[in-house]
Write an enzyme that holds these catalytic residues in place. Structure first.
Site, PDB file in Angstrom:
ATOM      1  N   ASP A  13       0.804  -1.229   0.000  1.00 26.80           N
ATOM      2  CA  ASP A  13       0.000   0.000   0.000  1.00 26.80           C
ATOM      3  C   ASP A  13       0.832   1.271   0.000  1.00 26.80           C
ATOM      4  O   ASP A  13       0.417   2.300   0.540  1.00 26.80           O
ATOM      5  CB  ASP A  13      -0.968   0.023   1.198  1.00 26.80           C
ATOM      6  CG  ASP A  13      -1.925  -1.156   1.180  1.00 26.80           C
ATOM      7  OD1 ASP A  13      -2.270  -1.618   0.089  1.00 26.80           O
ATOM      8  OD2 ASP A  13      -2.325  -1.609   2.277  1.00 26.80           O
ATOM      9  N   LYS A  16       1.934   2.231  -5.035  1.00 29.87           N
ATOM     10  CA  LYS A  16       2.502   1.677  -6.282  1.00 29.87           C
ATOM     11  C   LYS A  16       1.611   1.989  -7.479  1.00 29.87           C
ATOM     12  O   LYS A  16       2.090   2.330  -8.558  1.00 29.87           O
ATOM     13  CB  LYS A  16       2.666   0.143  -6.152  1.00 29.87           C
ATOM     14  CG  LYS A  16       3.618  -0.273  -5.036  1.00 29.87           C
ATOM     15  CD  LYS A  16       3.654  -1.782  -4.877  1.00 29.87           C
ATOM     16  CE  LYS A  16       2.375  -2.384  -4.344  1.00 29.87           C
ATOM     17  NZ  LYS A  16       2.028  -2.020  -2.970  1.00 29.87           N
ATOM     18  N   GLY A  40      -4.660  -4.101  -3.845  1.00 25.62           N
ATOM     19  CA  GLY A  40      -5.619  -3.052  -4.161  1.00 25.62           C
ATOM     20  C   GLY A  40      -4.804  -1.821  -4.503  1.00 25.62           C
ATOM     21  O   GLY A  40      -4.183  -1.234  -3.623  1.00 25.62           O
ATOM     22  N   HIS A  41      -4.741  -1.481  -5.779  1.00 27.06           N
ATOM     23  CA  HIS A  41      -3.927  -0.352  -6.223  1.00 27.06           C
ATOM     24  C   HIS A  41      -4.846   0.787  -6.660  1.00 27.06           C
ATOM     25  O   HIS A  41      -5.617   0.638  -7.604  1.00 27.06           O
ATOM     26  CB  HIS A  41      -3.007  -0.785  -7.380  1.00 27.06           C
ATOM     27  CG  HIS A  41      -2.011  -1.840  -6.977  1.00 27.06           C
ATOM     28  ND1 HIS A  41      -1.109  -2.392  -7.847  1.00 27.06           N
ATOM     29  CD2 HIS A  41      -1.777  -2.431  -5.772  1.00 27.06           C
ATOM     30  CE1 HIS A  41      -0.363  -3.280  -7.190  1.00 27.06           C
ATOM     31  NE2 HIS A  41      -0.753  -3.331  -5.934  1.00 27.06           N
ATOM     32  N   GLN A 224       1.903  -5.956  -3.196  1.00 28.01           N
ATOM     33  CA  GLN A 224       2.367  -6.088  -1.813  1.00 28.01           C
ATOM     34  C   GLN A 224       3.695  -5.332  -1.639  1.00 28.01           C
ATOM     35  O   GLN A 224       3.918  -4.361  -2.335  1.00 28.01           O
ATOM     36  CB  GLN A 224       2.497  -7.569  -1.396  1.00 28.01           C
ATOM     37  CG  GLN A 224       1.162  -8.301  -1.280  1.00 28.01           C
ATOM     38  CD  GLN A 224       0.604  -8.753  -2.621  1.00 28.01           C
ATOM     39  OE1 GLN A 224       1.273  -9.432  -3.388  1.00 28.01           O
ATOM     40  NE2 GLN A 224      -0.626  -8.385  -2.911  1.00 28.01           N
TER      41      GLN A 224
HETATM   42  P1  GDP Z   1      -0.761   0.466  -3.546  1.00 28.40           P
HETATM   43  O1  GDP Z   1      -1.414  -0.809  -3.121  1.00 28.40           O
HETATM   44  O2  GDP Z   1       0.714   0.475  -3.268  1.00 28.40           O
HETATM   45  O3  GDP Z   1      -1.060   0.847  -4.964  1.00 28.40           O
HETATM   46  O4  GDP Z   1      -1.375   1.610  -2.614  1.00 28.40           O
HETATM   47  P2  GDP Z   1      -2.936   1.776  -2.199  1.00 28.40           P
HETATM   48  O5  GDP Z   1      -3.706   2.236  -3.369  1.00 28.40           O
HETATM   49  O6  GDP Z   1      -3.412   0.558  -1.498  1.00 28.40           O
HETATM   50  O7  GDP Z   1      -2.814   2.878  -1.087  1.00 28.40           O
HETATM   51  C1  GDP Z   1      -2.262   4.137  -1.342  1.00 28.40           C
HETATM   52  C2  GDP Z   1      -3.326   5.211  -1.068  1.00 28.40           C
HETATM   53  O8  GDP Z   1      -2.706   6.468  -0.996  1.00 28.40           O
HETATM   54  C3  GDP Z   1      -4.367   5.315  -2.149  1.00 28.40           C
HETATM   55  O9  GDP Z   1      -5.583   5.718  -1.572  1.00 28.40           O
HETATM   56  C4  GDP Z   1      -3.822   6.431  -3.052  1.00 28.40           C
HETATM   57  O10 GDP Z   1      -4.837   7.107  -3.773  1.00 28.40           O
HETATM   58  C5  GDP Z   1      -3.214   7.334  -2.027  1.00 28.40           C
HETATM   59  N1  GDP Z   1      -2.034   8.095  -2.456  1.00 28.40           N
HETATM   60  C6  GDP Z   1      -1.023   7.719  -3.296  1.00 28.40           C
HETATM   61  N2  GDP Z   1      -0.070   8.672  -3.326  1.00 28.40           N
HETATM   62  C7  GDP Z   1      -0.482   9.652  -2.502  1.00 28.40           C
HETATM   63  C8  GDP Z   1       0.096  10.890  -2.067  1.00 28.40           C
HETATM   64  O11 GDP Z   1       1.199  11.278  -2.439  1.00 28.40           O
HETATM   65  N3  GDP Z   1      -0.628  11.622  -1.160  1.00 28.40           N
HETATM   66  C9  GDP Z   1      -1.842  11.224  -0.698  1.00 28.40           C
HETATM   67  N4  GDP Z   1      -2.457  12.005   0.188  1.00 28.40           N
HETATM   68  N5  GDP Z   1      -2.406  10.074  -1.086  1.00 28.40           N
HETATM   69  C10 GDP Z   1      -1.734   9.295  -1.949  1.00 28.40           C
HETATM   70  P1  IMO Z   2      -0.984  -4.071  -2.278  1.00 27.70           P
HETATM   71  O1  IMO Z   2      -0.540  -4.653  -3.611  1.00 27.70           O
HETATM   72  C1  IMO Z   2      -0.928  -4.512   2.045  1.00 27.70           C
HETATM   73  C2  IMO Z   2      -1.097  -8.606   3.624  1.00 27.70           C
HETATM   74  C3  IMO Z   2      -2.339  -9.048   4.372  1.00 27.70           C
HETATM   75  C4  IMO Z   2      -1.709 -10.023   5.344  1.00 27.70           C
HETATM   76  C5  IMO Z   2      -0.627 -10.703   4.499  1.00 27.70           C
HETATM   77  C6  IMO Z   2      -1.053 -12.029   3.875  1.00 27.70           C
HETATM   78  O2  IMO Z   2      -2.259  -3.327  -2.364  1.00 27.70           O
HETATM   79  O3  IMO Z   2       0.124  -3.324  -1.643  1.00 27.70           O
HETATM   80  P2  IMO Z   2      -2.625 -12.666   1.839  1.00 27.70           P
HETATM   81  O4  IMO Z   2      -4.076 -12.425   1.604  1.00 27.70           O
HETATM   82  O5  IMO Z   2      -1.732 -12.106   0.787  1.00 27.70           O
HETATM   83  O6  IMO Z   2      -2.316 -14.106   2.125  1.00 27.70           O
HETATM   84  O7  IMO Z   2      -2.300 -11.885   3.215  1.00 27.70           O
HETATM   85  O8  IMO Z   2      -0.313  -9.790   3.475  1.00 27.70           O
HETATM   86  N1  IMO Z   2      -1.348  -8.070   2.267  1.00 27.70           N
HETATM   87  C7  IMO Z   2      -1.250  -6.774   1.933  1.00 27.70           C
HETATM   88  N2  IMO Z   2      -0.990  -5.690   2.697  1.00 27.70           N
HETATM   89  N3  IMO Z   2      -1.087  -4.378   0.725  1.00 27.70           N
HETATM   90  C8  IMO Z   2      -1.313  -5.453  -0.060  1.00 27.70           C
HETATM   91  O9  IMO Z   2      -1.329  -5.392  -1.419  1.00 27.70           O
HETATM   92  C9  IMO Z   2      -1.455  -6.717   0.540  1.00 27.70           C
HETATM   93  N4  IMO Z   2      -1.700  -7.973   0.088  1.00 27.70           N
HETATM   94  C10 IMO Z   2      -1.611  -8.785   1.150  1.00 27.70           C
HETATM   95  O10 IMO Z   2      -2.940  -7.965   5.031  1.00 27.70           O
HETATM   96  O11 IMO Z   2      -1.058  -9.339   6.383  1.00 27.70           O
HETATM   97 MG    MG Z   3      -2.935  -1.478  -1.848  1.00 24.39          MG
END
Ligand code: GDP
Ligand code: IMO
Ligand code: MG
Length: 429
Positions: A13, A16, A40-41, A224
């Site tokens: 999270d 990416k 979840g991106h 991840q």
């Molecule tokens: P990922 O799984 O690595 O793609 O990240 P996620 O989407 O799960 O979580 C990142 C969250 O931060 C999302 O809600 C993005 O929209 C948000 N986000 C990404 N870059 C920034 C930033 O520079 N500032 C803020 N405030 N939010 C951001």
């Molecule tokens: P993105 O790509 C954050 C965590 C789960 C748990 C562990 C194992 O959005 O960064 P799983 O279901 O993969 O067997 O769970 O990994 N986890 C993540 N945490 N971002 C993710 O994906 C994750 N995908 C799995 O919360 O701790």
């Molecule tokens: Mg994510």
């Protein structure tokens, strides 16, 4: 040759999706190489929010090819929902999606076993996303998996399913008192998915290497993060795939010699969802402030993310195991107005001071962070460019660079595309 990998440098999270969407502009093919819909991106484009689980985050650009690579585990129902949702918003171009026939399929028994195992673990649970990821990879490595190739050929699928269900049913009945899974029911449901997916399937590595030899630019999208890698993360509190740079190659069928830049994405602080050690975790007011300012709730499960200060020991470890050539720092805006910032630069275990991530989980669990403090900043304005960044922001970035030995290429200061300062574009490096 210009092929870039984007890797989560922390516990997932990191943002990416946003970075991949940004770099997609310069790429031709965007590839997911591991994980599944545990990911979840999030992308925010023209005030619309999209959460990608399986389809590479390049799909919002209409002229880019998006490949789901061999190392991914695919839940076909989730994939089709994702396609429908994108199509509804006018963002799905059929000819742009490609799926490697050797990717594995998440089956209903994988999802159910994931949940049953977590219940059985009780207080020792991992906190998985419950999407069947772990069991799908277990079956793959155990050579009992069903691949996309098997799924799309009806006779082959029926045979494979019958064979594996013998085993699955013996296991779930004996261990969980489960009534077992019905082959006909799964066959009917999955045959519908197969019919819809067939047109996207191809020889993934052959296609990708062909594009590389045509000098096309490839962008590899990690899921991840490094600390969730099954070998190099905080085992057993990890996911079941190789999230680190090595996974790019095994999960895509592209040689390490073809990757020119490896960008690690890190928040300006740290978060983690699920269980497991997290030395810089904050439990009081500051943790709550980061969670609320950063909207730190899981993009897949909605769970509140655990929040803490930036852990440079972990980030340096990530630079090492991935061979990072650049770092993207995200969510720096979330720290706006925090007068003093802390960064962990070593740990203490009992009375001993260490400056590395111990791979023995019992030792890592006992690590207490040692912090250095820095002055914070009030605002960040991407419109005025790198030159106008305040001295405090520059110091924070400089400190990260000197500690990790890796240059910061990108600073993200908001969820939208234009809320970004690019110091160096990895496709132009
Ligand atoms: P990922 O799984 O690595 O793609 O990240 P996620 O989407 O799960 O979580 C990142 C969250 O931060 C999302 O809600 C993005 O929209 C948000 N986000 C990404 N870059 C920034 C930033 O520079 N500032 C803020 N405030 N939010 C951001
Ligand atoms: P993105 O790509 C954050 C965590 C789960 C748990 C562990 C194992 O959005 O960064 P799983 O279901 O993969 O067997 O769970 O990994 N986890 C993540 N945490 N971002 C993710 O994906 C994750 N995908 C799995 O919360 O701790
Ligand atoms: Mg994510």
């Amino acid at each position: 040759m210009n092929n870039v990998a984007v890797i989560g440098a922390q516990w997932g999270d990191e943002g990416k999706g946003k970075i991949v969407d940004l770099l997609t502009e310069s790429a031709d093919v965007i590839v997911r190489f591991q994980g599944g819909n545990n990911a979840g991106h999030t992308l925010v484009v023209n005030n619309e929010k999209f959460i990608f689980h399986l389809i590479p985050s390049g799909m919002l650009h209409k002229d880019k090819i998006c490949l789901i690579g061999p190392g991914v585990v695919i839940d076909p129902k989730v994939l089709l929902e994702e396609i429908d949702n994108l199509a509804k918003h006018g963002y799905f171009v059929e000819k742009n999606l490609k799926i490697s026939g050797t990717a594995h399929v998440i089956m209903p028994y994988h999802r159910e076993i994931d949940i049953l195992l977590e219940q059985k673990r009780g207080a020792k649970k991992i906190g998985t996303t419950g999407r069947g990821i772990g069991p799908a990879y277990e079956y793959k490595v155990g050579r009992r998996g069903i691949r996309v190739w098997d799924l799309i050929y009806p006779g082959q699928f029926k045979q494979k399913l019958n064979d594996v269900l013998d085993d699955v049913n013996d296991y779930v009945k004996a261990v969980f008192g489960h009534r077992g899974f019905d082959a006909n029911r799964i066959y009917s449901e999955y045959s519908v998915y197969a019919d819809k997916i067939r047109k996207f399937v191809l020889e993934g590595p052959l296609y990708l290497n062909g594009e590389i030899s045509k000098k096309k630019k490839i962008l590899f999208e990690g899921a991840q993060g490094t600390m969730l890698d099954v070998d190099h993360g905080t085992y057993p509190f990890v996911t079941s795939s190789n999230t680190t740079a090595g996974g790019v190659c095994t999960g895509s069928g592209v040689s390490p010699t073809k990757i020119t830049e490896i960008i690690g994405v890190s928040k300006a602080y740290t978060t983690r969802v699920g269980e497991g050690p997290f030395p810089t975790e904050l439990f009081g007011e500051m943790g709550d402030r980061i969670r609320s300012m950063g909207a730190e709730y899981g993009a897949t499960t909605g769970r509140p993310r655990r929040c803490g200060w930036l852990d440079l020991v972990a980030l340096k470890y990530s630079a090492m195991v991935n061979g990072l050539t650049g770092i993207a720092i995200t969510k720096a805006d979330v720290l706006n107005g925090v007068s003093r910032l802390k960064l962990a630069t070593s740990y203490t275990v009992e009375d001993e001071k260490i400056d590395y991530v111990p791979s023995n989980i019992a030792e890592f669990e006992r690590c207490k962070p040692v912090y250095e403090e820095m002055e914070g900043w009030d605002t960040l304005d991407p419109a005025t460019g790198p030159g106008s960044l305040s001295p405090a922001v520059k110091s924070y970035i400089g400190f990260i660079e000197s500690y990790t030995g890796v240059k910061v290429y990108i600073l993200s200061v908001g969820a939208e595309r234009d809320k970004t300062i690019v110091f160096k574009d990895p496709f132009k490096a």
